[in-house]
Design an enzyme around this catalytic site. Structure first.
Site, PDB file in Angstrom:
ATOM      1  N   ASP A 270      -0.447   4.058  -4.548  1.00  0.00           N
ATOM      2  CA  ASP A 270      -1.091   2.565  -4.707  1.00  0.00           C
ATOM      3  C   ASP A 270      -0.611   1.243  -4.147  1.00  0.00           C
ATOM      4  OD1 ASP A 270      -1.805   0.761  -6.568  1.00  0.00           O
ATOM      5  OD2 ASP A 270      -1.699   0.907  -7.849  1.00  0.00           O
TER       6      ASP A 270
ATOM      7  N   HIS B 288       1.492  -4.704 -10.837  1.00  0.00           N
ATOM      8  CA  HIS B 288       1.229  -5.971  -9.784  1.00  0.00           C
ATOM      9  C   HIS B 288       2.509  -6.540  -9.964  1.00  0.00           C
ATOM     10  CE1 HIS B 288      -2.725  -4.832 -10.797  1.00  0.00           C
ATOM     11  NE2 HIS B 288      -2.725  -4.117  -8.790  1.00  0.00           N
TER      12      HIS B 288
END
Length: 987
Positions: free
Chosen positions: A312, A239
Site C-alpha cells: 500500500d 492513512h
C-alpha cells in the site's frame, strides 16, 4: 429476476497464457483446456516473454533493478516543476512505474507521454480506478461504487463493469488498475473501506471480486486485489494511523482470505498488502505490508500466489511516521513486495536497499526475482499486450452502469404494496431535499404529472414545508440526495427524519435515499408517513432514473442488502417489487441490440426527408418492455418549421380508431356494456332504425366487411360557389355555432345529425368481403357518448389515458397545448382554405368538432407506444385490469382469416405478410393501424415489439404519397427487426 446484458467478452490468447505463468497456479488448468488447440502460439508467447525479460534484466545495474520496483507518484495537474521532478526520477533513477493521481484527461495524457519518452524501458502505469479513472481524473464519467455493485448482485454485470473499467484504463495508457477492493466490510464503523467494499458477506464478496478481476483482466489490464490480509474489520484509517485486526488465523482463513483466493483463481496478477497490525499472522507488531510472515508465509507459501505483490502507499502515516520515509521502503522490499507504491525519498531508499545487498542482508537473486516479476508485467501489459478488439464500447458501458443501478435498488418497506404507482390519475406530489436531483424529476415527469417542492437543504425544507397545504388524497414521494458516501453529517443526510415532523401524519409517502444506505443504521423506527422505503445507494443520474421508473412500475425492484444496517435490516434484506408493465426508458445495448445497426434508420428517414416524403417524423421502438429508440428527425414544416422533438404532437388520423374508439369499446365490453354480436339497431336505434344499416353487426363493421362505402366527402355539400355555406358555418364564435372546424371557422352545433343522416341514406355496396370504411365509427362515437354519459374525448381521457399516465394523447389539443407543440398537417385549399394546425386534418372529423370515432386524436410517439404496450399487456396495469385479457385477445385476433386479415378494429399483417402494411419480419400476432397523415403503429406480442412512426406526410399536400412509394415506414420497421434478430443470433 436478475438480467444479463448481452455483450461479447473478448479474451486474447496472449493474456490467457500470461496468467498461466504469472498468476495463481490454480487458474491455469481451466484456461489450458479452453485454448488447448493453440499450443504453438502459447509456446511462442512464453519464449518471447522470457527472452525480453532476461535481455532487459542483463542491461540493468543493481540500483536500476531495484528502481524497477519503485512506482512513484505523479499529479498531472501540479505544474511543470513537479512533472520535471518526476521525469528526473524516471530518467536518472530509472524508476519502473508511476501511479497517477489528480488531473484532467488532457494534462494526464501529456504527462504520461513525457514520462514514457524519458524511460528506456516502458513505465508500468498504475492508477486507483476503483470506480474508473474518474476516481483520479476530473470531469470523467464514473462507474458505480463497489457497494452498489454488490447490492446489484449480478456477477455478469460485475464482470462487465470490470471489463469496461479495464478498457477505459487501457485506452488511456494505464496498465494496472488497483482494483477491486476484496475486503469484507464486516465493521460498519470502518472509516476507510465502507462503500468501497462489495459488502459484508464473505461468499458474496468472493464471487464479486472474482467477477471484477475477470473483467479487468479480460480487457488486458492488470487487476489488483486489495487490501491483504483484509482491511474490512477496522475502525481506524490506515492513512492516518496503524489499525489492528484482531481476527484469529481461523477467522482470516474462513473470512478475510476467501475473496483474495477467489481473485487469485480468477486470474488477478497482483495483490496489494495493507498497513495493518495483525497479531495472529505476525505477533511482532510489524505492519503487514512490511511483514515477511504475512507476505512470504501466507501470500507466497500458503496461498501460492506467484504474481506481483504491491505495498500500500508507503507515504501513509500508518508506516511512514514510525519507520521513516526511506527505511519503510526498504522494509517493504525486503519483506517481499515487488512494487513499492508511493516511495518518498527515492534516491536514498534505493541506496538503502542496495546497501542491504552489500551487507548480504538481501541476495542479488531476490532482487532479480522482484525485477523479473515487474518486467514480466511490463511485457504482458505493454510490450506484447493482448489485442483487444475495441469498437465504440462507451454506449455498452453506459448500458451496464444503468443496469447495475437498476438491480441495486433495494426496497426495505412497502406497506400494502404502496409501490409501484399503477394508476396515475391520482395527484402525485414530490418533496425533494438536496442537490443534483434533476434526473429524478425529469424521469418521473416522463410518466405522470407531478407537483414538485424542491429544497436544496434540510434546513430549508423544515422551514418552508409547514406553509404548504397538503392533501392526504395525493400520493407522495420524498427523496433525499447526498453526494457523500462517508459517515460525516450522517452520510450527508443530516437529521433527515425531522422533515416528517412538519408533515401531516395522514400523508402516505414513498421515501428514497440517493446515497449511502448506512444513513439508516441508527434508525430504530420510521416516521408513520413512510409506507415505502427505497435505497438507491448513490446520487447519480442512472440511480435517479432507475428509481423513478421503479416507482412508476416500469421495472422490477430486486436489490438485496449486502451490509447490515441494524437489527431490523440485515444482509439479504430487500422486498421484491414486480413491475406493472409500463414501458421502461432504456438503451438498445441493454438487450444486446447493436446501436450502429439501428443507425440505418437515420439513413432511411433522412433520405425520405430529402425526397420531401415528409418534413419530419418521430419514431419510438420498444422491445421486451424497454424503449430502445425514441428519436425525432426533420422539421414541422419544410420552410420556417421548428425542429421536431419527442414532445411534438401529431395528428394520428385513423389510428384514432384503435387508440380511442376500439379501446373504449373493449373497456365497455369488459364491463358487459357492449358486445361485438350486437347490431347497430341494438346500439343506436335512433339513427338507423328503418334503414339497411340497422341489421349490420359490430363484428362485421369492425372488420370492415359490412358493405359500407369507403368514404363520404361530407364537406362537399356544405360548399357553395367555392365558399363555405354561411348557413352552415360561421367565421365568428356565436350561439348555435360553437363547434370548431378550423382556425376561425365554426360549424352549426347540430350539423353532426346531418352527417349521420347522410350515412344511413348512402346505399350499402352489397359486398360481404373486406373493404375499408370510416363510416361505422361515426355510430360508435355516438354509442360511447350515450352509454357513458360523457363525450368520447372525456371518456377515454378519464378511463384510459389518465390512469396510464398518457399526458400528450388527447382530442382537441389546443385546449391543453400551445400551437408550437403541435405539428401542422395539410395546407387545405379545398375545404377550409388554410393551413390545418392544431385542428384535425380529416374533414368529417373536423365537422364533428374535432372529436370523432375514426379521427381526431393527437399524440406524440411515446404516449402511443405506451398505449400499445398496455394493449400488448392485455389491458393490465399491475394488479389493475382496465380491460379484460380475453377481450384484448378477442379484438386483436384475425377473425375471418384467410379471406379478411382484420382484427376487430385493429389492422393485422397480410396473410402472406409480403407487400402488406408491415415489413415481412413481423409475427402473425401483430396488431396495429395506420393513419392517412403518415402515421403507423404496430404491437407484436410474439416478438414483444412495439413500433410507432408518426409523420405529417400530408404537409403541404395530401396527394404526396412518397412515404408509401418509398416504403419508409416498413423499411424502418425492417431495420428494427433485423437488429433484434442479429442480437438473438449473437446470444
Amino acid at each position: 429476476m436478475k438480467r444479463s446484458l448481452c455483450l461479447i467478452g473478448l479474451t486474447s490468447i496472449a493474456i490467457i497464457v500470461s496468467y498461466g505463468f504469472f498468476g495463481n497456479t490454480s487458474a491455469n488448468k481451466s484456461t489450458a483446456l479452453r485454448f488447448k488447440l493453440r499450443d504453438k502460439a502459447v509456446v511462442f508467447t512464453i519464449e518471447s516473454e522470457e527472452r525480453w525479460v532476461e535481455s532487459k534484466l542483463k542491461e540493468l545495474s543493481l540500483n536500476e533493478k531495484i528502481a524497477q520496483s519503485f512506482m512513484v507518484p505523479c499529479w498531472s495537474n501540479k505544474g511543470k516543476a513537479h512533472l520535471d521532478e518526476v521525469e528526473s526520477w524516471v530518467r536518472n533513477q530509472k524508476v519502473g512505474g508511476i501511479i497517477f493521481f489528480q488531473g484532467e484527461r488532457s494534462n494526464f495524457q501529456d504527462a504520461l507521454a513525457q514520462m514514457q519518452a524519458a524511460s528506456s524501458i516502458p513505465l508500468l502505469i498504475g492508477m486507483d480506478a476503483e470506480w474508473g479513472v474518474a476516481m483520479r481524473l476530473f470531469d470523467e464519467q464514473r462507474f458505480p461504487y463497489q457497494q452498489t455493485i454488490g447490492a446489484a448482485n449480478n456477477l455478469d454485470l460485475t464482470k462487465k463493469i470490470g471489463y469496461f473499467m479495464g478498457l477505459e484504463c487501457e485506452s488511456m495508457g494505464i496498465h494496472m488498475n488497483f482494483s477491486p477492493v476484496a475486503d469484507v466490510n464486516s465493521n460498519p464503523d470502518n472509516p476507510v473501506i465502507g462503500f468501497r467494499s462489495f459488502g459484508m458477506s464473505t461468499s458474496s464478496v468472493s464471487k464479486q471480486t472474482a467477477a471484477m478481476v475477470q473483467g479487468i483482466e479480460d480487457a488486458g489490464v492488470i487487476s489488483c486485489v486489495k487490501h491483504f490480509p483484509g482491511h474490512g474489520d477496522t475502525d481506524k484509517d490506515s492513512h492516518l494511523e496503524l489499525p489492528t485486526v484482531s481476527h484469529s488465523i481461523d477467522e482470516f482463513e474462513k473470512t478475510d482470505f476467501k475473496p483474495f483466493e477467489a481473485g487469485f483463481k480468477a486470474g488477478s496478477r497482483s495483490v496489494m498488502v495493507a498497513h495493518l497490525n495483525v497479531p495472529s499472522l505476525d505477533p511482532t507488531g510489524t505492519p503487514s505490508s512490511l511483514s515477511q510472515p504475512v507476505i512470504q508465509g501466507y501470500l507466497r507459501n500458503k496461498l501460492k500466489f506467484q504474481g506481483l505483490i504491491i505495498s500500500d502507499a508507503l507515504n501513509m502515516k500508518a508506516v511512514a511516521d514510525k519507520y521513516g520515509k526511506s527505511e519503510v521502503v526498504a522494509k517493504a522490499y525486503l519483506a517481499g513486495c515487488d512494487i513499492l507504491l508511493f516511495p518518498e525519498n527515492i534516491v536514498e531508499a534505493i541506496e538503502i536497499i542496495a546497501g542491504k545487498v552489500a551487507k548480504n542482508e538481501l541476495s542479488v537473486q531476490e532482487v532479480d526475482n522482484h525485477c523479473r516479476r515487474v518486467l514480466k508485467a511490463k511485457y504482458q501489459a505493454i510490450v506484447n499486450k493482448p489485442s483487444i478488439k475495441r469498437k465504440d464500447w462507451h454506449r455498452e458501458s453506459e448500458a451496464v452502469k444503468s443496469l447495475v443501478y437498476q438491480d441495486a435498488l433495494t426496497c426495505l418497506k412497502n406497506d400494502n404494496d404502496f409501490l409501484p404507482f399503477d394508476l396515475l390519475n391520482e395527484k402525485i406530489i414530490r418533496i425533494s431535499v438536496g442537490i443534483h436531483a434533476a434526473p429524478f424529476r425529469e424521469r418521473l415527469e416522463d410518466y405522470a404529472y407531478v407537483t414538485h417542492y424542491r429544497f436544496n437543504t434540510l434546513e430549508e425544507a423544515i422551514r418552508r414545508l409547514p406553509s404548504i397545504n397538503f392533501s392526504d388524497k395525493a400520493k407522495y414521494v420524498v427523496d433525499f440526495h447526498s453526494d457523500g458516501q462517508r459517515s460525516a453529517n450522517n452520510y450527508g443526510f443530516g437529521e433527515w427524519a425531522k422533515v416528517f415532523d412538519v408533515l401531516p401524519q395522514s400523508l402516505k409517502t414513498a421515501v428514497v435515499f440517493f446515497g449511502n444506505p448506512m444513513v439508516l443504521r441508527k434508525t430504530n423506527s420510521l416516521p408513520i408517513q413512510i409506507k415505502s422505503l427505497l435505497c438507491a445507494y448513490e446520487n447519480t443520474t442512472y440511480a435517479q432514473q432507475a428509481t423513478a421508473q421503479a416507482i412508476m412500475g416500469a421495472e422490477d425492484v430486486t436489490g438485496k442488502l449486502q451490509l447490515e444496517l441494524n437489527s431490523t435490516w440485515k444482509v439479504g434484506a430487500g422486498i421484491t417489487i414486480k413491475n406493472n408493465g409500463r414501458l421502461q426508458f432504456s438503451q438498445p445495448e441493454v438487450l444486446g441490440i447493436n446501436a450502429s445497426k439501428l443507425a440505418e434508420i437515420d439513413s432511411i428517414i433522412l433520405r425520405a426527408i430529402r425526397a420531401e416524403a415528409m418534413p419530419g417524423c418521430q419514431v419510438v421502438a420498444a422491445v421486451d418492455g424497454k424503449i430502445i429508440l425514441q428519436k425525432s428527425w426533420g422539421k414541422t414544416m419544410y420552410e420556417k418549421g421548428d425542429s421536431v422533438n419527442n414532445y411534438h404532437l401529431y395528428d394520428l388520423a385513423s389510428i384514432t380508431k384503435i387508440a380511442s374508439t376500439t379501446t373504449a369499446l373493449m373497456k365497455l365490453q369488459s364491463e358487459n356494456k357492449f358486445s361485438i354480436k350486437a347490431s347497430l339497431a341494438d346500439l343506436v336505434p335512433e339513427y338507423v332504425n328503418g334503414t339497411p344499416y340497422a341489421s349490420l353487426t359490430v363484428e362485421n363493421l369492425l372488420t370492415h366487411q359490412a358493405g359500407l362505402t369507403p368514404w363520404i366527402a361530407f364537406y362537399k355539400k356544405t360548399i357553395k360557389n367555392n365558399e363555405l355555406d354561411p348557413e352552415i358555418y360561421s367565421t365568428t364564435l356565436k350561439e348555435g355555432y360553437q363547434t370548431p372546424v378550423a382556425k376561425g371557422i365554426w360549424i352549426k352545433d347540430n350539423y353532426w345529425k346531418e352527417i349521420l343522416n347522410t350515412i344511413v341514406h348512402t346505399p350499402l355496396t352489397g359486398k360481404k368481403s373486406y373493404e375499408y370504411s370510416d363510416l361505422s365509427y361515426y355510430f360508435f362515437n355516438k354509442y360511447i357518448e350515450k352509454i357513458t354519459g360523457k363525450h368520447q374525448y372525456e371518456y377515454v381521457l378519464e378511463e384510459i389515458y389518465a390512469p396510464l399516465g398518457l399526458r400528450r394523447m388527447r382530442y382537441l389539443p389546443l385546449e391543453r397545448f400551445p400551437l408550437n407543440e403541435i405539428v401542422p398537417t395539410e395546407n387545405d385549399q379545398v375545404f377550409r382554405k388554410e393551413l390545418i394546425h392544431g385542428y384535425v386534418h380529416d374533414p368529417g372529423a373536423a365537422m364533428m368538432g374535432g372529436v370523432a370515432g375514426h379521427a381526431g386524436l393527437f399524440s406524440n410517439a411515446t404516449d402511443l407506444a405506451m398505449l400499445m404496450q398496455f394493449l400488448m399487456n392485455k389491458g393490465q396495469i399491475g394488479n389493475h385490469s382496465l380491460i379484460k385479457k380475453e377481450v384484448v385477445d378477442l379484438y386483436t385476433a384475425c377473425h375471418f382469416c384467410p379471406t379478411n386479415r382484420r382484427g376487430l378494429g385493429f389492422d393485422k399483417p397480410t396473410i402472406s405478410i409480403t407487400n402488406g402494411p408491415t415489413c415481412d419480419l413481423v409475427s402473425p400476432s401483430t396488431f396495429g393501424h395506420s393513419g392517412f397523415t403518415g402515421t403507423i403503429t404496430w404491437a407484436d406480442p410474439t416478438n414483444k415489439v412495439v413500433y410507432v412512426f408518426l409523420s405529417n406526410r400530408v404537409y403541404p399536400d395530401a396527394e404526396n404519397k412518397k412515404i408509401t412509394k418509398m416504403s419508409v415506414r416498413n423499411e424502418v420497421q425492417r431495420v428494427l427487426y433485423e437488429a433484434i434478430k442479429e442480437a438473438h443470433l449473437e446470444n
